[in-house]
Design a protein around this motif. Sequence first.
Motif, short mmCIF file in Angstrom:
data_model
loop_
_atom_site.label_atom_id
_atom_site.label_comp_id
_atom_site.label_asym_id
_atom_site.label_seq_id
_atom_site.Cartn_x
_atom_site.Cartn_y
_atom_site.Cartn_z
N HIS A 1 -30.51 8.63 21.07
CA HIS A 1 -29.80 8.31 20.60
C HIS A 1 -28.44 8.58 21.04
O HIS A 1 -28.42 9.75 20.96
CB HIS A 1 -30.46 8.88 19.20
CG HIS A 1 -31.49 7.82 18.39
ND1 HIS A 1 -31.93 6.38 18.34
CD2 HIS A 1 -32.50 8.42 18.56
CE1 HIS A 1 -33.48 6.13 17.89
NE2 HIS A 1 -32.89 6.79 18.01
N VAL A 2 -27.41 7.69 20.69
CA VAL A 2 -25.42 7.59 20.53
C VAL A 2 -26.28 8.62 18.86
O VAL A 2 -25.73 7.57 17.93
CB VAL A 2 -25.58 6.37 20.72
CG1 VAL A 2 -23.11 7.25 20.85
CG2 VAL A 2 -24.72 6.04 22.43
N ALA B 1 -27.78 8.49 26.91
CA ALA B 1 -28.68 8.31 25.82
C ALA B 1 -29.79 7.04 26.21
O ALA B 1 -28.78 6.58 27.56
CB ALA B 1 -28.43 7.84 23.99
N SER C 1 -28.11 3.54 17.80
CA SER C 1 -27.13 4.64 17.62
C SER C 1 -26.84 4.36 16.59
O SER C 1 -27.30 4.06 15.33
CB SER C 1 -25.29 3.95 18.24
OG SER C 1 -25.40 2.95 17.61
N ARG D 1 -21.29 8.49 24.47
CA ARG D 1 -22.16 6.92 24.86
C ARG D 1 -23.34 6.44 25.83
O ARG D 1 -23.82 5.79 25.95
CB ARG D 1 -21.21 5.97 24.07
CG ARG D 1 -20.51 6.37 22.74
CD ARG D 1 -19.71 4.29 23.28
NE ARG D 1 -19.48 4.18 21.57
CZ ARG D 1 -19.78 3.55 20.43
NH1 ARG D 1 -21.25 3.53 20.61
NH2 ARG D 1 -19.35 3.79 19.06
#
Length: 247
Positions: free
Chosen positions: A155-156, A165, A171, A162
């Motif tokens: 995940h971000v 991931a 996110s 950014r």
Amino acid sequence: MTRLIVLIYVCLSFAPIARADDRLVRLAAPAELVESGFLKHLLPRFSLKTQVRVQIVSAGQMHDIALGPDGTPVFTGSDVTWHLLVLAPQHPGVQRFTKWLDSEVGQRTITSYAPDEVQMFTLPQDTGAVVADLQFTGDAVEGRAVSRQMCGRCHVVTQTERMNAIGSTPSFFVLRTLGNWADRFQAFYVLNPHPSFTQVEGVTAPFAQNRPPPIVPIEITLDQLEAILAYVAGLEPADLGAPLQHQ
């Protein structure tokens, strides 16, 4: 000096010994309630707040509490009022569970179970009383660090990372737009695909020997999870331009 040593020994001999299962509560519940998924929603949130694990046992096995037609009414669903029957009132974990169920946080947890956006349970004789929002007391700074270490590979989790991931995973900022984001984060380890590679200390069972985790496992404590919640609570939700549609 000898008398003093003997006195200390005698006092220690009669000191109360903490039970090994003070943090384990055994719950008997009908199959229909277990299969509804409600207990997978309810019990991890109780464990998160108290570090007391609730184990669902099969019919006929020894248990400390039971959900069914007898006892104190605790929630209602599908025209059935479910009651909690306490069989071990002196058990510290049972006392914490009954107190939590009756608290504002416990009641909010009950009423927030809404698969497919449909509320499944209400409080007995619920008159629409407003239940207080959850408050997260963890360390948000620690939560950011733990999120980067354990969640950042998929995940971000921060605005500056950014590109680190998996693109198909939402996110933290997108998840923060969901109305039930707190519920999802609190019990993330029971939501696929997390159970196959996540261990929460004192809550989840060990991986089966014949089913090892497919990737390097995530091992997290309840304190670290509380820190993540505090961090996510302070994030600015993503601007999606329209309400997010999700399943």
